[in-house]
Every structure is written in C-alpha cells, then in structure tokens.
Write a protein that holds these residues in place. Sequence first.
Motif, PDB file in Angstrom:
ATOM      1  N   SER A  85     101.838  11.185  48.686  1.00 16.77           N
ATOM      2  CA  SER A  85     101.232   9.909  48.311  1.00 16.77           C
ATOM      3  C   SER A  85      99.988   9.625  49.138  1.00 16.77           C
ATOM      4  N   LEU A  86     100.049   9.900  50.428  1.00 16.21           N
ATOM      5  CA  LEU A  86      98.888   9.677  51.281  1.00 16.21           C
ATOM      6  C   LEU A  86      97.754  10.647  50.938  1.00 16.21           C
ATOM      7  N   LEU A  87      98.099  11.888  50.624  1.00 15.98           N
ATOM      8  CA  LEU A  87      97.080  12.861  50.251  1.00 15.98           C
ATOM      9  C   LEU A  87      96.411  12.486  48.935  1.00 15.98           C
ATOM     10  N   VAL A  88      97.202  12.119  47.948  1.00 11.98           N
ATOM     11  CA  VAL A  88      96.647  11.690  46.662  1.00 11.98           C
ATOM     12  C   VAL A  88      95.821  10.421  46.855  1.00 11.98           C
ATOM     13  N   GLY A  89      96.292   9.509  47.716  1.00 15.21           N
ATOM     14  CA  GLY A  89      95.540   8.291  47.999  1.00 15.21           C
ATOM     15  C   GLY A  89      94.199   8.586  48.650  1.00 15.21           C
ATOM     16  N   ALA A  90      94.170   9.543  49.575  1.00 14.55           N
ATOM     17  CA  ALA A  90      92.906   9.900  50.224  1.00 14.55           C
ATOM     18  C   ALA A  90      91.935  10.517  49.223  1.00 14.55           C
ATOM     19  N   ILE A  91      92.445  11.365  48.353  1.00 13.59           N
ATOM     20  CA  ILE A  91      91.580  11.995  47.345  1.00 13.59           C
ATOM     21  C   ILE A  91      91.059  10.949  46.363  1.00 13.59           C
ATOM     22  N   LEU A  92      91.955  10.083  45.879  1.00 12.22           N
ATOM     23  CA  LEU A  92      91.545   9.042  44.934  1.00 12.22           C
ATOM     24  C   LEU A  92      90.559   8.067  45.581  1.00 12.22           C
ATOM     25  N   GLY A  93      90.842   7.670  46.814  1.00  8.41           N
ATOM     26  CA  GLY A  93      89.944   6.760  47.517  1.00  8.41           C
ATOM     27  C   GLY A  93      88.588   7.384  47.783  1.00  8.41           C
TER      28      GLY A  93
END
Length: 110
Positions: A85-93
């Motif tokens: 979730s944090l990795l996907v959040g960093a990529i999306l952000g």
Amino acid sequence: MTYIVMQFIVLLLIILISGIFADRIFRLVALCEKSSSIFTSLIFGLFIYLINIWGLFIFKDITHFPMLVASFDCLQFTRRFILLSLLVGAILGGISGVFGWLLCRIRKDT
C-alpha cells in the motif's frame, strides 16, 4: 465481535495512512503551497485500495471482502499488504505530483 471490529480498524488505518502518505508525496513533488487535505488523502486511499484489491484478485484469487479479512489473520500478509500500500501510494503520489507540477507551470505561463 471485538476481533472483527479490530480487523476493520486495522484495514481502515491502512487505507488512511497510505492515502496520507500518497498525499504528502504528491504535495512534495508538485511543489504545491496548499496544505494537505483529508479529501485528497481519502481519494488517494480509495485508489490505492482499488489497485491492491485488483492485484489480490489477479494474483492471490481473493474475490470478496470476507476472504480479505480472513487473509489478515496472517501477520506476514498484513505486513506485505501495508508495504504494498505504501509503495503503490508513493508511485501514485509521484505520478500525480508530476502532473500537478506540469499543470501548475502551464497555468502560470498563460
């Protein structure tokens, strides 16, 4: 009953924390002077949750919410889901931040 409530709270915190993380990355990359908004964090959290659920459906064959809740009994799955979730959040952000930065530059030039 309290165990189910605690699992719901854990899932809710995962969604909120990853959304806040993505919002902070977005604000950092976009060089935006506005402060963070809970609405932006919730939108990022929703997109992160949808991407993760789609990935779990494809790779782990988790087809409905009770299967997801049952999977959170395994601590290793929970840890991996949080990191994902944090990795996907960093990529999306980051991607959203680049687009936000470009839109900000286009608006200032015209």
